[in-house]
Design a protein around this motif. Structure first.
Motif, PDB file in Angstrom:
ATOM      1  N   ALA A  21       0.782  -1.337   0.061  1.00  0.00           N
ATOM      2  CA  ALA A  21       0.007  -0.033   0.199  1.00  0.00           C
ATOM      3  C   ALA A  21       0.928   1.220  -0.073  1.00  0.00           C
ATOM      4  CB  ALA A  21      -0.861   0.091   1.074  1.00  0.00           C
ATOM      5  N   ARG A  37       3.763  -0.109   4.067  1.00  0.00           N
ATOM      6  CA  ARG A  37       2.553  -0.450   4.691  1.00  0.00           C
ATOM      7  C   ARG A  37       2.018  -1.340   3.776  1.00  0.00           C
ATOM      8  NH1 ARG A  37       2.233   2.852   9.412  1.00  0.00           N
ATOM      9  NH2 ARG A  37       0.198   1.926  10.129  1.00  0.00           N
ATOM     10  N   ARG A  59      -1.934  -3.749   2.681  1.00  0.00           N
ATOM     11  CA  ARG A  59      -3.271  -3.955   2.864  1.00  0.00           C
ATOM     12  C   ARG A  59      -3.535  -5.526   2.923  1.00  0.00           C
ATOM     13  NH1 ARG A  59      -4.874  -1.206  -1.027  1.00  0.00           N
ATOM     14  NH2 ARG A  59      -5.184  -2.882  -2.903  1.00  0.00           N
ATOM     15  N   VAL A 106     -11.145  -6.249   4.454  1.00  0.00           N
ATOM     16  CA  VAL A 106     -10.239  -5.670   3.888  1.00  0.00           C
ATOM     17  C   VAL A 106      -9.553  -4.803   5.332  1.00  0.00           C
ATOM     18  CG1 VAL A 106      -9.266  -3.746   2.387  1.00  0.00           C
ATOM     19  CG2 VAL A 106     -11.279  -5.131   1.832  1.00  0.00           C
ATOM     20  N   ASP A 133      -6.765  -2.213   6.051  1.00  0.00           N
ATOM     21  CA  ASP A 133      -5.992  -1.348   5.490  1.00  0.00           C
ATOM     22  C   ASP A 133      -4.891  -0.736   6.389  1.00  0.00           C
ATOM     23  OD1 ASP A 133      -6.940  -1.002   2.612  1.00  0.00           O
ATOM     24  OD2 ASP A 133      -8.869  -0.317   3.603  1.00  0.00           O
ATOM     25  N   ASP A 134      -3.796  -0.190   5.566  1.00  0.00           N
ATOM     26  CA  ASP A 134      -2.903   0.594   6.330  1.00  0.00           C
ATOM     27  C   ASP A 134      -1.947  -0.044   7.544  1.00  0.00           C
ATOM     28  OD1 ASP A 134      -1.160   2.963   6.497  1.00  0.00           O
ATOM     29  OD2 ASP A 134      -2.541   3.680   7.952  1.00  0.00           O
TER      30      ASP A 134
END
Length: 699
Positions: free
Chosen positions: A235, A239, A241, A284, A286-287
């Motif tokens: 990502a 980082r 995902r 999902v 994220d980050d």
């Protein structure tokens, strides 16, 4: 005698039709009024009553034909094994399914109860064998009179984490019974009859004289939600995902199912997921910032009937990505590599980072940090620059040469032409346009586009390209419709060179405007560098080669070679913490991972070189839908029994059905019916010619 389709016996009711016709039909007179009868001859009028059958033999033959046809379609058979071998000593094989799906609530207990019931039903002189199957079949107890040993073997059994392969179990039972002589042979198949385990099962068949008894432990409803896959995507800024994919195997929708993510034993986040009936869902995350190295990752959902697929294990490691260096022609405008750069930067599997530098200023320092280089519409007139590029490719780099207007074939040095893998060519100006017509879809670059509706290259129009004659050792991957190569490759040392004979922008063709352009450029980069997505998990029962595994873990392949033979100190630590040595020989060393969980492959007394391997059960075991039991029995034993009842509530008990080998008579009845009708036709024709009658002939 029994009937497979007894409803066809209702056809015997058709016998009433000829009887009614013969006994009720009368010839009736019709009165016609004439003004004068003087010119007509008077004949006596007789009424013929059909209450008497004139040809009883023909009538009987027709009735017999109807009866034979009705019996043939009802499929009668005799239980030959039961009749011929009743009372004789038996050899019985208990074939027990131990695959992961038997861990569903109540199934395993029901399967053991069914197997013990078989032992209870054995008589004096009967022998029994116990065999199990999942992906592989194993003989647990050979044919024996010792029922106590068989009971002890059942008590020691447990379900595995492997898939189902019914075919292997049937083949093992056949081999066990092949040694039996002058005894009644029988196989008792205890399973949940998963449909996914019977895809190729129709190829096996028990020999004649072997009876099959099937006991199904599949409940009427088998709702289940499984964690199917974990995918890590870059990502940016170091980082990632993470995508968790789930499958709903039930007929009811799932709402708000909490999916939790653990990294290195710490819960990171929990996300609710909705799924339609028999559908899929995605969570999902994220980050995410992953720890350095290879950490243990785990996805979990609340427990349901099948616990084994409620957790998914994977190795969490940052995605390194690919570093791409575009060597530009400094005589072109700054946007000469725009299409290439934008196409490469889109996507995250893997993430591709790009940078540009003038081809004339190429030095060893610029190449040292790159995994992939693109020589975009530039020449290799300078032998030193060509030598540096060749040395970098020989060390394992991937190079794509894109030829355009400024490639200037007549200026290339000998070192540059050697790297190109072709002699200097000529520029083709195709006013009518050329198309790509010959693509090698078995090649890794085009393999992605081999399926239907997966991409069409024929829509791209090429107005100009370089016509080259590839040298020895090169492989042509794509050609234009005029026969000239469009893409070819060859190896240089440990690396690979791909050559595209036209531009990868809008200058000489419109390929950059086609939907296939972006995945095509990505496939060029991945193939040139030999990129393989990191293997973050494997299925239970899978194997890995030690040298490749240690190389993935960062210990280096040389470490395995140095420790071969007597100096081997590698150990395998299973999910329970038990350690077993790994026998490292001169050749490849394969390690099997039979259970779900986290394994470690490590040097003894050197935890710093331990490599973590995540293992999950096959997703096919999560689909609990059964195949029809009668379909299995018909394919294996040659019979189609009545449908068996499902297991009781929660699978506590299993219904059993005995399915003997049968002797079928339907084809004999059809032959007899044909002979009867043939005789009836011959007699009816002969008697009708000898004694014609009015009305209905023959009866």
């Amino acid at each position: 005698m029994s009937f497979l389709t007894p409803w066809f016996l209702a056809g015997l009711g058709l016998l009433s039709i000829p009887i009614i016709i013969h006994l009720t039909h009368r010839q009736r007179s019709r009165v016609t009024v004439f003004p004068s009868l003087m010119f007509l001859r008077k004949l006596p009028f007789k009424t013929m009553n059909r209450r008497r059958i004139r040809h009883p033999l023909l009538f009987a033959l027709r009735c017999i034909a109807v009866i034979l046809l009705a019996l043939a379609f009802s499929r009668p058979f005799f239980d030959t094994v039961a009749e011929m071998e009743a009372g004789s000593a038996r050899d019985v094989v208990i074939l027990l399914d131990v695959s992961a799906s038997l861990g569903y609530e109540g199934r395993w207990e029901a399967a053991l109860d069914s197997a013990r019931a078989v032992l209870d039903g054995l008589g004096e002189g009967d022998r029994v064998a116990v065999a199990t199957f999942d992906e592989r079949a194993r003989e647990r107890v050979p044919l024996t009179l010792d029922l106590v040993a068989a009971r002890d073997a059942l008590a020691d059994l447990a379900t595995t984490d492997l898939g189902t392969r019914l075919e292997g179990g049937i083949q093992l039972a056949e081999r066990i019974l092949s040694e039996s002589e002058d005894r009644t042979r029988e196989v008792v198949l205890v399973s949940d009859f998963q449909r996914t385990g019977w895809e190729d099962g129709g190829r096996v068949r028990l020999p004649d004289g072997v009876a099959l008894r099937a006991a199904s432990v599949a409940p009427e409803e088998g709702a289940n939600v499984a964690l199917a896959e974990a995918a890590v995507r870059a990502a940016g800024d170091g980082r990632v995902r993470l995508l968790a994919r789930l499958a709903n195997m039930g007929d009811a929708a799932v709402e708000g199912l909490p999916v939790s993510l653990e990294i290195a034993g710490r819960t990171v986040a929990t996300i609710p997921v909705d799924m339609p009936p028999r559908g899929a869902g995605t969570a999902v995350f994220d980050d995410l910032a992953l720890p350095e190295g290879r950490s243990r990752g785990r996805l979990t959902i609340p427990e349901d009937g099948l616990a084994i697929d409620n957790a998914f294990r994977f190795v969490a490691a940052p995605e390194a990505g690919l570093r791409t260096l575009i060597l530009e022609n400094n005589r072109r405008a700054s946007d000469g590599s725009l299409f290439l750069e934008r196409a490469l930067e889109i996507g995250d599997a893997p993430r591709i980072e790009t940078s540009r530098t003038p081809a004339t200023g190429l030095d060893a320092g610029a190449l040292s940090s790159a995994d992939f280089a693109i020589l975009n519409d530039a020449d290799l007139a300078d032998a030193g620059r060509a030598g540096r590029l060749r040395e970098w490719v020989s060390d394992g780099g991937g190079l794509l040469i894109v030829l355009g207007r400024d490639a200037s074939m007549n200026r290339w040095s000998d070192a540059g032409l050697e790297l190109l893998g072709a002699a200097p060519g000529s520029l083709v100006d195709a006013a009518d346009g050329r198309r790509l017509s010959s693509l090698d879809y078995d090649h890794p670059v085009f393999e992605l586009f081999s399926g239907p509706r997966s991409g069409d290259f024929s829509g791209a129009r090429f107005d100009r390209f370089w016509s080259l004659e590839p040298g020895e050792g090169t492989v042509v991957v794509a050609r234009f419709d005029s026969g000239e190569p469009a893409l070819f490759e060859h190896s240089v040392g440990e690396g690979r060179v791909l050559v595209w004979t036209s531009t990868l922008d809008r200058y000489w063709n419109d390929l950059a405007l086609q939907p296939v352009f972006l995945p095509f450029v990505h496939r060029l980069a991945l193939h040139a560098t030999g990129y393989r997505e990191p293997e973050r998990w494997i299925e239970a029962g899978g194997v890995l080669e030690l040298a490749a595994l240690v190389g993935t873990g960062g210990a280096g392949v040389a470490g395995v070679t140095e420790l071969a033979g007597d100096e081997a100190e590698w150990v395998l630590v299973d999910p329970d913490g038990d350690r077993q040595p790994v026998d490292v020989g001169e050749g490849p060393t394969w390690i099997e991972f039979p259970r779900a969980g986290f394994y470690q492959v490590a040097l003894r007394d050197d935890a710093g070189r331990a490599i973590t391997v995540a293992v999950n059960p096959p997703i096919t075991e999560s689909d609990l839908a059964p195949v029809a039991t009668e379909r299995v029995v018909e394919a294996v034993a040659g019979v189609a029994p009545p449908a068996a009842g499902a297991a009781g509530e929660n699978g506590a008990a299993a219904d059993e059905e005995t399915v003997p080998r049968r002797a079928e008579l339907w084809w004999v009845l059809l032959v007899l019916a044909g002979l009867v009708l043939a005789v009836e036709s011959v007699l009816a024709n002969r008697w009708t010619r000898q004694r014609p009658v009015s009305g209905l002939a023959g009866a």
